[in-house]
Scaffold this motif. Structure first.
Motif, PDB file in Angstrom:
ATOM      1  N   UNK A 227       0.649  -1.890  -0.042  1.00 16.08           N
ATOM      2  CA  UNK A 227      -0.159  -0.095   0.506  1.00 16.08           C
ATOM      3  C   UNK A 227       1.164   1.254  -0.349  1.00 16.08           C
ATOM      4  N   UNK A 228       1.920   1.176   0.834  1.00 23.07           N
ATOM      5  CA  UNK A 228       2.622   2.214   1.014  1.00 23.07           C
ATOM      6  C   UNK A 228       3.453   2.410  -0.443  1.00 23.07           C
ATOM      7  N   UNK A 229       3.782   1.704  -0.774  1.00 24.75           N
ATOM      8  CA  UNK A 229       4.807   1.789  -2.718  1.00 24.75           C
ATOM      9  C   UNK A 229       3.476   2.503  -2.847  1.00 24.75           C
ATOM     10  N   UNK A 230       2.381   1.877  -3.460  1.00 28.67           N
ATOM     11  CA  UNK A 230       1.216   2.246  -4.340  1.00 28.67           C
ATOM     12  C   UNK A 230       0.974   3.601  -4.123  1.00 28.67           C
ATOM     13  N   UNK A 231       0.761   4.401  -2.821  1.00 30.27           N
ATOM     14  CA  UNK A 231       0.496   5.360  -2.880  1.00 30.27           C
ATOM     15  C   UNK A 231       1.936   6.859  -2.491  1.00 30.27           C
ATOM     16  N   UNK A 232       3.265   6.486  -2.793  1.00 33.91           N
ATOM     17  CA  UNK A 232       4.051   6.986  -2.591  1.00 33.91           C
ATOM     18  C   UNK A 232       4.741   7.150  -4.451  1.00 33.91           C
TER      19      UNK A 232
ATOM     20  N   UNK B 257      -2.690   5.465   3.372  1.00 31.21           N
ATOM     21  CA  UNK B 257      -2.202   6.962   2.686  1.00 31.21           C
ATOM     22  C   UNK B 257      -2.218   8.014   4.038  1.00 31.21           C
ATOM     23  N   UNK B 258      -3.051   8.095   4.835  1.00 32.78           N
ATOM     24  CA  UNK B 258      -2.489   9.370   5.693  1.00 32.78           C
ATOM     25  C   UNK B 258      -0.569   9.542   5.623  1.00 32.78           C
ATOM     26  N   UNK B 259       0.227   8.163   5.944  1.00 27.66           N
ATOM     27  CA  UNK B 259       0.966   7.917   6.291  1.00 27.66           C
ATOM     28  C   UNK B 259       1.783   8.585   5.266  1.00 27.66           C
ATOM     29  N   UNK B 260       1.668   8.204   4.435  1.00 21.88           N
ATOM     30  CA  UNK B 260       2.211   8.917   2.586  1.00 21.88           C
ATOM     31  C   UNK B 260       2.398  10.033   2.779  1.00 21.88           C
ATOM     32  N   UNK B 261       1.500  10.163   2.616  1.00 25.01           N
ATOM     33  CA  UNK B 261       0.784  12.015   2.704  1.00 25.01           C
ATOM     34  C   UNK B 261       1.376  12.700   3.037  1.00 25.01           C
TER      35      UNK B 261
ATOM     36  N   UNK C 213      -5.189  10.375  -2.400  1.00 24.83           N
ATOM     37  CA  UNK C 213      -4.709   8.870  -2.452  1.00 24.83           C
ATOM     38  C   UNK C 213      -6.408   8.009  -2.101  1.00 24.83           C
ATOM     39  N   UNK C 214      -7.012   8.631  -0.988  1.00 26.45           N
ATOM     40  CA  UNK C 214      -7.879   7.719  -0.527  1.00 26.45           C
ATOM     41  C   UNK C 214      -9.144   8.462  -0.076  1.00 26.45           C
ATOM     42  N   UNK C 215     -10.730   8.843  -1.550  1.00 25.24           N
ATOM     43  CA  UNK C 215     -11.042   9.516  -1.741  1.00 25.24           C
ATOM     44  C   UNK C 215     -12.201   9.785  -0.236  1.00 25.24           C
ATOM     45  N   UNK C 216     -12.243   7.500   0.114  1.00 26.50           N
ATOM     46  CA  UNK C 216     -13.322   7.593   0.912  1.00 26.50           C
ATOM     47  C   UNK C 216     -12.973   7.606   2.180  1.00 26.50           C
ATOM     48  N   UNK C 217     -11.818   8.228   2.482  1.00 21.10           N
ATOM     49  CA  UNK C 217     -10.193   7.647   3.633  1.00 21.10           C
ATOM     50  C   UNK C 217     -11.438   8.185   5.336  1.00 21.10           C
TER      51      UNK C 217
END
Length: 229
Positions: free
Chosen positions: A130-135, A182-186, A204-208
């Motif tokens: 997930x981190x790779x994807x969002x980064x 997504x939160x931490x990568x942001x 990154x995560x529209x429905x966060x």
């Protein structure tokens, strides 16, 4: 130091610890999982600490009212994994495996230790992906990724790009784990919690918001699972 049990209905397990910094006896109840800790100064005899603990039993039981009970992992019981409650069964292999409805552990080995190690490995894999994807979506890079069993936060991001996550996120629904990533990568782009940061999280995560709400409502259930054998 060890543990002491206050007998009664129900019995209360109290974790004893010494501290060279403590100047007085201190009794603490975790609101996350109900863990009770008694801290003793280095010079205080243990029997004095036990007497203090017994004198506070009434107060202690009041504090524990409403705290979510501990869910001890054991054969025949259940444990959450990716948002589903799986029955813990003994398998035939040497490692941990999962089916649609159960998690299978190796025979003859401690249940909690096996599951803790398995969940840490699964959490690292899921959170790294997930981190790779969002980064990649942000065009940013993180420097390292570590797993811990934190009680005060689900993740963090350092100023030099280091990401840390609680491995207990693997117990939550996958979309909740993804939100924390997504939160931490942001934070790689915005090291604050201002409007620009939340706009990045939403990108990154529209429905966060719903996943953030889930953690606020149910996050303590993840901490209430005990893997102590």
């Amino acid at each position: 130091m060890g543990r002491h049990t206050l007998h009664g209905n129900p019995p209360i397990t109290v974790h004893l610890r010494r501290s060279t910094r403590a100047r007085r006896l201190s009794l603490r109840v975790s609101r996350l999982d109900g863990r009770v800790s008694l801290t003793l100064p280095h010079f205080t005899p243990e029997d004095e600490g036990i007497s203090f603990l017994q004198s506070k039993e009434g107060w202690l039981r009041k504090q524990l009212v409403g705290v979510r009970p501990i869910q001890q992992v054991q054969l025949g019981g259940t444990v959450p994994f990716r948002g589903e409650q799986l029955e813990i069964r003994e398998g035939k292999g040497r490692g941990v495996a999962t089916t649609q409805s159960a998690i299978l552990i190796a025979p003859g080995r401690p249940v909690g230790a096996q599951l803790r190690a398995f969940f840490r490995t699964e959490a690292r894999s899921a959170l790294a992906a997930a981190s790779d994807r969002y980064a990649a979506m942000l065009g940013r890079r993180y420097t390292r990724l570590t797993m811990r069993d934190t009680r005060s936060r689900w993740g963090s991001c350092t100023s030099d790009g280091g990401l840390m996550y609680s491995w207990r996120l693997i117990l939550a629904p996958p979309e909740v784990l993804d939100y924390v990533a997504a939160h931490e990568v942001a934070h790689l782009a915005e090291m604050n919690h201002g409007p620009a940061f939340w706009n990045t999280v939403e990108q990154l995560c529209p429905d966060f918001a719903q996943h953030r709400r889930w953690l606020k409502l149910h996050g303590d259930t993840l901490h209430s699972v005990s893997f102590d054998d």
